[in-house]
Scaffold this motif. Structure first.
Motif, PDB file in Angstrom:
ATOM      1  N   ASN A 182       0.902  -1.310   0.005  1.00  0.00           N
ATOM      2  CA  ASN A 182       0.012   0.227   0.186  1.00  0.00           C
ATOM      3  C   ASN A 182       0.818   1.327  -0.046  1.00  0.00           C
ATOM      4  O   ASN A 182       0.448   2.294   0.420  1.00  0.00           O
ATOM      5  CB  ASN A 182      -1.089   0.022   1.339  1.00  0.00           C
ATOM      6  N   ALA A 183       2.197   1.055  -0.442  1.00  0.00           N
ATOM      7  CA  ALA A 183       2.853   2.250  -0.440  1.00  0.00           C
ATOM      8  C   ALA A 183       2.419   3.533  -1.018  1.00  0.00           C
ATOM      9  O   ALA A 183       1.910   3.312  -2.199  1.00  0.00           O
ATOM     10  CB  ALA A 183       4.413   1.710  -0.958  1.00  0.00           C
ATOM     11  N   ASN A 184       2.765   4.485  -0.684  1.00  0.00           N
ATOM     12  CA  ASN A 184       2.763   5.925  -1.462  1.00  0.00           C
ATOM     13  C   ASN A 184       3.567   6.167  -2.341  1.00  0.00           C
ATOM     14  O   ASN A 184       4.703   6.471  -2.124  1.00  0.00           O
ATOM     15  CB  ASN A 184       2.742   7.204  -0.344  1.00  0.00           C
ATOM     16  N   LEU A 185       3.267   5.911  -3.410  1.00  0.00           N
ATOM     17  CA  LEU A 185       4.110   5.887  -4.994  1.00  0.00           C
ATOM     18  C   LEU A 185       4.708   7.291  -5.447  1.00  0.00           C
ATOM     19  O   LEU A 185       5.860   7.533  -6.272  1.00  0.00           O
ATOM     20  CB  LEU A 185       3.465   5.338  -6.073  1.00  0.00           C
ATOM     21  N   ASP A 186       3.888   8.293  -4.516  1.00  0.00           N
ATOM     22  CA  ASP A 186       4.492   9.611  -4.995  1.00  0.00           C
ATOM     23  C   ASP A 186       6.279   9.862  -4.397  1.00  0.00           C
ATOM     24  O   ASP A 186       6.653  10.757  -5.201  1.00  0.00           O
ATOM     25  CB  ASP A 186       3.639  10.812  -4.176  1.00  0.00           C
ATOM     26  N   TYR A 187       6.511   9.037  -3.467  1.00  0.00           N
ATOM     27  CA  TYR A 187       7.810   9.082  -3.106  1.00  0.00           C
ATOM     28  C   TYR A 187       8.971   8.668  -3.933  1.00  0.00           C
ATOM     29  O   TYR A 187      10.022   9.111  -3.910  1.00  0.00           O
ATOM     30  CB  TYR A 187       7.833   8.516  -1.550  1.00  0.00           C
TER      31      TYR A 187
END
Length: 241
Positions: free
Chosen positions: A184-189
């Motif tokens: 569920n990682a925040n891909l924006d990073y």
């Protein structure tokens, strides 16, 4: 050959603290192997070496491997502070990657003399555990020739997307570091780096592919099951406070 593996579900832990803990376990195994060499020379029985599997979630952090290029980090010091992200140069192979909430970071600290002494096979089995996990959730994944990690969209796909990165260190056949699996990682990073030094391919997560958030503990159990089968491990759990 000791195939017993102590599993520790660490939960959330800052990267530096987890690195120190890995190093402590890694060094202890290496020291046992050195002692066994002395014991063998004296005609004494060798001591069994321990194996560990750590699962952890890190706060936002970028890590740069030994073969990486610092220019693949697209933020300066002020940018890192603004984004609340840490940055470390570390002793694993590979280039730059991101760790953060919603990601399963797996650190197998194994004496490969207990399993097989083949680094290529070791990396491929880590990938295979993730590939089989994704298959269990209806996601077709595989490898791209010449690149480590697990990809959605294999060779020839117009839009290959990396879902799991690998980077390991070995010494005297003892492993540390491991894999980072985007659940569920925040891909924006990932937009602040050139992930793994690859500029022409995207990054994805299970949540992104399926359109829904996944229970982290459930996915962790599936990954652990496949690792146990592939490596023929006998996993026992040590719960951390």
């Amino acid at each position: 050959m000791n195939k017993k593996v102590e599993y520790q579900h660490i939960g959330k832990m800052p990267y530096a603290k987890a690195w120190d803990y890995q190093t402590e376990l890694f060094d202890a195994i290496v020291q046992t192997k050195l002692e066994n060499r002395r014991r063998t020379d004296r005609g004494e029985d060798a001591l069994p070496t321990k194996n560990y599997l750590l699962f952890v979630e890190h706060p936002h952090v970028y890590t740069l491997g030994k073969s990486g290029k610092e220019e693949h980090l697209l933020l300066d010091k002020e940018g890192l502070e603004r984004e609340h992200v840490e940055f470390f140069k570390i002793n694993r192979g590979g280039d730059i990657t991101y760790h953060g909430p919603g990601q399963i970071v797996g650190y197998p600290i194994l004496d490969l003399d207990n399993f097989f002494t083949d680094i290529h096979k070791y990396l491929r089995l880590l990938e295979e555990a993730v590939i089989l996990t994704l298959k269990d959730y209806g996601i077709k994944a595989g490898r791209i020739d010449g690149l480590t990690g697990v990809w959605i969209g294999e060779e020839g796909d117009p839009n290959p997307r990396k879902i799991c990165a690998l980077g390991v260190k070995t010494s005297r056949w003892v492993t540390m570091h491991g894999f980072a699996f985007n659940v569920n990682a925040n891909l924006d990073y990932f937009g602040n780096i050139v992930p793994c030094g690859i500029s022409d391919k995207a990054v994805t997560s299970m949540q992104n592919e399926l359109g829904k958030e996944l229970p982290m503990n459930e996915v962790e159990e599936v990954v652990k099951k496949h690792l146990a089968t592939l490596f023929e491990m006998e996993i026992f759990e040590n719960k951390q406070n």
